[in-house]
Design a protein around this motif. Structure first.
Motif, PDB file in Angstrom:
ATOM      1  N   ALA A 318      -5.441 -20.566  -7.671  1.00 22.54           N
ATOM      2  CA  ALA A 318      -6.788 -20.831  -7.170  1.00 22.54           C
ATOM      3  C   ALA A 318      -7.097 -19.707  -6.214  1.00 22.54           C
ATOM      4  CB  ALA A 318      -6.830 -22.156  -6.429  1.00 22.54           C
ATOM      5  N   LEU A 319      -8.318 -19.231  -6.247  1.00 24.46           N
ATOM      6  CA  LEU A 319      -8.670 -18.190  -5.293  1.00 24.46           C
ATOM      7  C   LEU A 319     -10.144 -18.208  -4.952  1.00 24.46           C
ATOM      8  CD1 LEU A 319      -9.937 -15.723  -7.226  1.00 24.46           C
ATOM      9  CD2 LEU A 319      -7.526 -15.438  -7.709  1.00 24.46           C
ATOM     10  N   LYS A 320     -10.407 -17.593  -3.819  1.00 24.78           N
ATOM     11  CA  LYS A 320     -11.796 -17.473  -3.372  1.00 24.78           C
ATOM     12  C   LYS A 320     -12.144 -16.006  -3.444  1.00 24.78           C
ATOM     13  CE  LYS A 320     -13.029 -17.824   1.179  1.00 24.78           C
ATOM     14  NZ  LYS A 320     -13.625 -18.409   2.383  1.00 24.78           N
ATOM     15  N   LEU A 321     -13.282 -15.702  -4.025  1.00 27.90           N
ATOM     16  CA  LEU A 321     -13.666 -14.291  -3.999  1.00 27.90           C
ATOM     17  C   LEU A 321     -15.119 -14.106  -3.597  1.00 27.90           C
ATOM     18  CD1 LEU A 321     -15.265 -13.542  -6.839  1.00 27.90           C
ATOM     19  CD2 LEU A 321     -12.969 -13.622  -7.749  1.00 27.90           C
ATOM     20  N   HIS A 322     -15.383 -12.896  -3.144  1.00 30.51           N
ATOM     21  CA  HIS A 322     -16.727 -12.548  -2.682  1.00 30.51           C
ATOM     22  C   HIS A 322     -17.242 -11.365  -3.457  1.00 30.51           C
ATOM     23  CE1 HIS A 322     -17.218 -15.199   0.704  1.00 30.51           C
ATOM     24  NE2 HIS A 322     -15.929 -15.039   0.940  1.00 30.51           N
ATOM     25  N   ILE A 323     -18.535 -11.405  -3.742  1.00 24.28           N
ATOM     26  CA  ILE A 323     -19.156 -10.284  -4.437  1.00 24.28           C
ATOM     27  C   ILE A 323     -20.051  -9.565  -3.432  1.00 24.28           C
ATOM     28  CG2 ILE A 323     -20.756  -9.661  -6.290  1.00 24.28           C
ATOM     29  CD1 ILE A 323     -19.672 -12.169  -7.734  1.00 24.28           C
ATOM     30  N   GLU A 324     -19.754  -8.306  -3.251  1.00 23.90           N
ATOM     31  CA  GLU A 324     -20.477  -7.584  -2.215  1.00 23.90           C
ATOM     32  C   GLU A 324     -21.688  -6.881  -2.809  1.00 23.90           C
ATOM     33  OE1 GLU A 324     -17.016  -5.552  -0.376  1.00 23.90           O
ATOM     34  OE2 GLU A 324     -17.334  -7.053   1.188  1.00 23.90           O
ATOM     35  N   ASN A 325     -22.734  -7.654  -3.034  1.00 27.19           N
ATOM     36  CA  ASN A 325     -24.025  -7.058  -3.419  1.00 27.19           C
ATOM     37  C   ASN A 325     -25.158  -7.922  -2.862  1.00 27.19           C
ATOM     38  OD1 ASN A 325     -24.398  -9.209  -5.198  1.00 27.19           O
ATOM     39  ND2 ASN A 325     -23.976  -8.003  -7.033  1.00 27.19           N
ATOM     40  N   TRP A 326     -26.381  -7.522  -3.079  1.00 24.91           N
ATOM     41  CA  TRP A 326     -27.505  -8.214  -2.448  1.00 24.91           C
ATOM     42  C   TRP A 326     -27.670  -9.634  -2.972  1.00 24.91           C
ATOM     43  CZ3 TRP A 326     -32.165  -6.084   0.285  1.00 24.91           C
ATOM     44  CH2 TRP A 326     -31.806  -4.959   1.041  1.00 24.91           C
ATOM     45  N   ARG A 327     -27.444  -9.826  -4.251  1.00 31.64           N
ATOM     46  CA  ARG A 327     -27.663 -11.150  -4.827  1.00 31.64           C
ATOM     47  C   ARG A 327     -26.668 -12.190  -4.280  1.00 31.64           C
ATOM     48  NH1 ARG A 327     -30.290 -13.064  -9.496  1.00 31.64           N
ATOM     49  NH2 ARG A 327     -30.674 -10.948 -10.223  1.00 31.64           N
ATOM     50  N   GLY A 330     -22.225 -13.426   0.782  1.00 27.52           N
ATOM     51  CA  GLY A 330     -22.030 -14.682   1.513  1.00 27.52           C
ATOM     52  C   GLY A 330     -21.814 -15.903   0.623  1.00 27.52           C
ATOM     53  N   VAL A 331     -21.939 -15.763  -0.699  1.00 28.18           N
ATOM     54  CA  VAL A 331     -21.725 -16.918  -1.584  1.00 28.18           C
ATOM     55  C   VAL A 331     -20.268 -16.899  -2.080  1.00 28.18           C
ATOM     56  CG1 VAL A 331     -22.402 -18.065  -3.744  1.00 28.18           C
ATOM     57  CG2 VAL A 331     -24.115 -16.790  -2.392  1.00 28.18           C
ATOM     58  N   PRO A 332     -19.475 -17.899  -1.715  1.00 22.47           N
ATOM     59  CA  PRO A 332     -18.095 -17.878  -2.214  1.00 22.47           C
ATOM     60  C   PRO A 332     -18.005 -18.301  -3.677  1.00 22.47           C
ATOM     61  CG  PRO A 332     -18.430 -19.758  -0.765  1.00 22.47           C
ATOM     62  CD  PRO A 332     -19.733 -19.011  -0.803  1.00 22.47           C
ATOM     63  N   PHE A 333     -17.170 -17.612  -4.422  1.00 23.33           N
ATOM     64  CA  PHE A 333     -16.850 -17.997  -5.801  1.00 23.33           C
ATOM     65  C   PHE A 333     -15.416 -18.516  -5.770  1.00 23.33           C
ATOM     66  CE2 PHE A 333     -20.175 -16.173  -8.621  1.00 23.33           C
ATOM     67  CZ  PHE A 333     -20.967 -15.592  -7.648  1.00 23.33           C
ATOM     68  N   TYR A 334     -15.247 -19.763  -6.142  1.00 26.77           N
ATOM     69  CA  TYR A 334     -13.903 -20.348  -6.176  1.00 26.77           C
ATOM     70  C   TYR A 334     -13.445 -20.384  -7.629  1.00 26.77           C
ATOM     71  CZ  TYR A 334     -15.238 -21.899  -1.509  1.00 26.77           C
ATOM     72  OH  TYR A 334     -15.659 -21.933  -0.199  1.00 26.77           O
ATOM     73  N   VAL A 335     -12.284 -19.828  -7.871  1.00 25.81           N
ATOM     74  CA  VAL A 335     -11.799 -19.701  -9.244  1.00 25.81           C
ATOM     75  C   VAL A 335     -10.450 -20.422  -9.329  1.00 25.81           C
ATOM     76  CG1 VAL A 335     -10.975 -18.004 -10.942  1.00 25.81           C
ATOM     77  CG2 VAL A 335     -12.957 -17.469  -9.502  1.00 25.81           C
ATOM     78  N   ARG A 336     -10.262 -21.238 -10.339  1.00 20.61           N
ATOM     79  CA  ARG A 336      -8.937 -21.882 -10.506  1.00 20.61           C
ATOM     80  C   ARG A 336      -8.601 -21.984 -11.991  1.00 20.61           C
ATOM     81  NH1 ARG A 336     -10.405 -28.383  -9.739  1.00 20.61           N
ATOM     82  NH2 ARG A 336     -12.475 -28.074 -10.597  1.00 20.61           N
ATOM     83  N   THR A 337      -7.350 -21.819 -12.279  1.00 21.29           N
ATOM     84  CA  THR A 337      -6.879 -22.006 -13.644  1.00 21.29           C
ATOM     85  C   THR A 337      -5.437 -22.468 -13.583  1.00 21.29           C
ATOM     86  OG1 THR A 337      -6.480 -20.981 -15.794  1.00 21.29           O
ATOM     87  CG2 THR A 337      -6.254 -19.539 -13.891  1.00 21.29           C
ATOM     88  N   GLY A 338      -5.080 -23.370 -14.469  1.00 18.56           N
ATOM     89  CA  GLY A 338      -3.710 -23.853 -14.438  1.00 18.56           C
ATOM     90  C   GLY A 338      -3.331 -24.564 -15.708  1.00 18.56           C
TER      91      GLY A 338
END
Ligand code: BG6
Length: 487
Positions: A318-327, A330-338
């Motif tokens: 599981a991880l949290k990632l950030h996209i550094e662009n204008w759109r 500040g919006v976290p993307f939480y990704v999980r796979t198992g």
């Protein structure tokens, strides 16, 4: 139909050929999308004959059609479609490491060709070198010579770069088709249409309205017979920089200027490059212990065949990632796979921000959660939206409802095991659904700090059949959020 060509399959005796390539070719033949001038040359290291290959593949195709759990389940095999493929199958015994194999292929292949590497990753570079050195990648006139490369493409950024550099010595980028089977899924391709063929979403698809996005690929299956491959690989390498990043790109990339391959792949590359490298503190690695899955007792990962008894390979991440662009700033993307999780569910859930003013704060059940739009990829196919409404009755009470669209309610089922579009696109030269070198490298670059941080990292345990390790819940709880359920 696609233009006349020979499909050369390295690894003709392998699982991929039997399970996916043959059923897909059969479906393409049934849809009339293969040309008269089509032939298949299967290459593998065992002794064999054309008839032997035809018989084996006929038997496996029939077996898959009888398997109710297979995507290929069908009452019967259409003999005209299968006959079309069967009669065109030929076999060549050859060692992928020997130049003679490629000279023999040169004797057999004239005109356009697609070379499909349906083999273990360690052979990708060797095969491309062999093809290049034998002059098999030279294209003349309208004829094409293309190479399909399976995953895993490298095992980290350095090895992916090395493999890209190695294959690009033998041919041009436009000749290489790096496959990610998630892009063969109708539901994944449809995300582009959903986002860019509707005006409704565009204004709200951004940081001002979206709170967070959860991308899930939960499986109920375990590692089973694949321990040998999985032990040095793990869930991060197996799923994240490739499949999960494809979903991320589809949901978050900027609208491309057109549906042209380069336009789409450029937007995907820009998005992947904007992913801030993920620090180990934003990731949780898990491994399943014994438990219950689909009503039966299943062993721990460490007790699976070909797995070390003290293995720390993760079967969950599981991880949290950030996209550094204008759109998306500040919006976290939480990704999980198992693997061995409570439910099978591949989906992207978009959680919208709450209403700006709590008008119903004093009513019972006022805080029922945000509007959630789920793009359902597998096993359900569709889009479902959860939101809040008034419960009927004299009092003002808020209740939660779900409204959904399912593909099967609107469209006839097209036979599809997942590789049909990809094979057809490769033959017609449409690379939109394939990974360019920079797409692959950007995926690896984003997870690089995690790979580097791993020797010290702890693996968190979760019982088979659960929703994953508690530490993964804590990752979201830290931000005042929680994972959506898997049921
Ligand atoms: C493969 C991985 O690429 O994708 C597997 O190697 C995983 O470990 C599979 O199970 C998931 O694909 P799908 O189409 O079943 O969701």
């Amino acid at each position: 139909p696609a233009p006349p060509c020979t499909l050369v399959i390295f690894g003709a005796g392998g699982d991929l050929t039997k399970r996916l390539l043959m059923p897909s070719l059969y479906n393409l033949a049934g849809a009339g999308l293969l040309p008269e001038g089509f032939s298949i040359l299967g290459v593998d290291h065992n002794d064999g004959t054309d008839e032997g290959l035809r018989d084996t593949l006929t038997k496996t195709l029939e077996a898959f059609s009888q398997d109710p759990t297979s995507e290929f389940h069908a009452d019967h095999i259409d003999q005209t479609s299968w006959g079309f493929i069967r009669d065109r199958l030929h076999y060549l015994k050859g060692d992928f490491e020997k130049p003679e194999t490629f000279s023999a292929i040169r004797e057999r292949v004239t005109g356009s060709a697609v070379f499909y590497c349906a083999v273990a990753a360690r052979f990708f570079g060797t095969i491309v070198d062999g093809l290049g050195q034998a002059g098999l990648l030279k294209q003349e006139g309208d004829e094409f010579r293309r190479v399909v490369i399976e995953k895993p493409f490298g095992s980290d950024l350095a090895s992916a770069r090395e493999l890209n550099a190695r294959i690009l010595k033998q041919g041009d980028e436009s000749q290489f088709y790096r496959i990610d089977h998630f892009l063969g899924k109708e539901t994944v391709q449809s995300i582009m249409a959903f986002r860019f063929a509707n005006g409704l979403l565009e204004p709200v698809w951004r940081r001002e309205y979206i709170d967070s996005i959860q991308i899930t690929a939960a499986e109920t299956v375990g590692v089973e017979e694949r321990g040998g491959f999985y032990e040095p690989t793990g869930a991060l390498r197996d799923m994240v920089p490739n499949h999960m990043f494809q979903l991320l790109c589809m949901v978050a990339m900027e609208p491309p200027n057109s549906f042209d391959a380069e336009a789409v792949r450029t937007e995907k590359a820009k998005l992947a490059e904007a992913v801030r490298p993920i620090p180990p503190t934003d990731a949780v690695r898990g491994q399943y212990t014994a438990g219950t899955s689909a009503g039966r007792d299943v062993p721990a990962y460490r007790d699976e065949p070909h797995v070390a008894e003290d293995s720390v390979t993760e079967t969950y991440i599981a991880l949290k990632l950030h996209i550094e662009n204008w759109r998306w700033a500040g919006v976290p993307f939480y990704v999980r796979t198992g693997k061995r999780m409570a439910g099978r569910r591949t989906e992207i859930a978009v959680l919208f921000k709450p209403a700006p003013f709590k008008m119903f704060a004093d009513t019972p059940n006022a805080d029922l959660g945000p509007t959630v739009m789920r793009i359902l990829i597998d096993p359900d196919h569709g889009v479902s939206t959860e939101f809040n409404v008034k419960v009927p009755g004299p009092q003002m009470r808020i209740g939660r409802v779900r409204s959904g669209f399912r593909y099967k309610d609107f469209f006839a089922d097209t036979p599809n095991v997942g590789y049909e579009t990809l094979l057809y696109d490769c033959m017609t030269g449409d690379a939109t659904l394939f990974q360019r070198a920079d797409n692959i490298e950007a995926g690896w670059a984003a997870v690089e700090p995690l790979l580097a941080g791993w020797p010290q990292a702890e693996v968190a345990f979760y019982p088979a059949g659960s929703t994953g390790p508690r530490e993964a819940d804590a990752l979201l709880a830290r931000d005042g959020r929680h994972w959506l359920g898997l049921d």
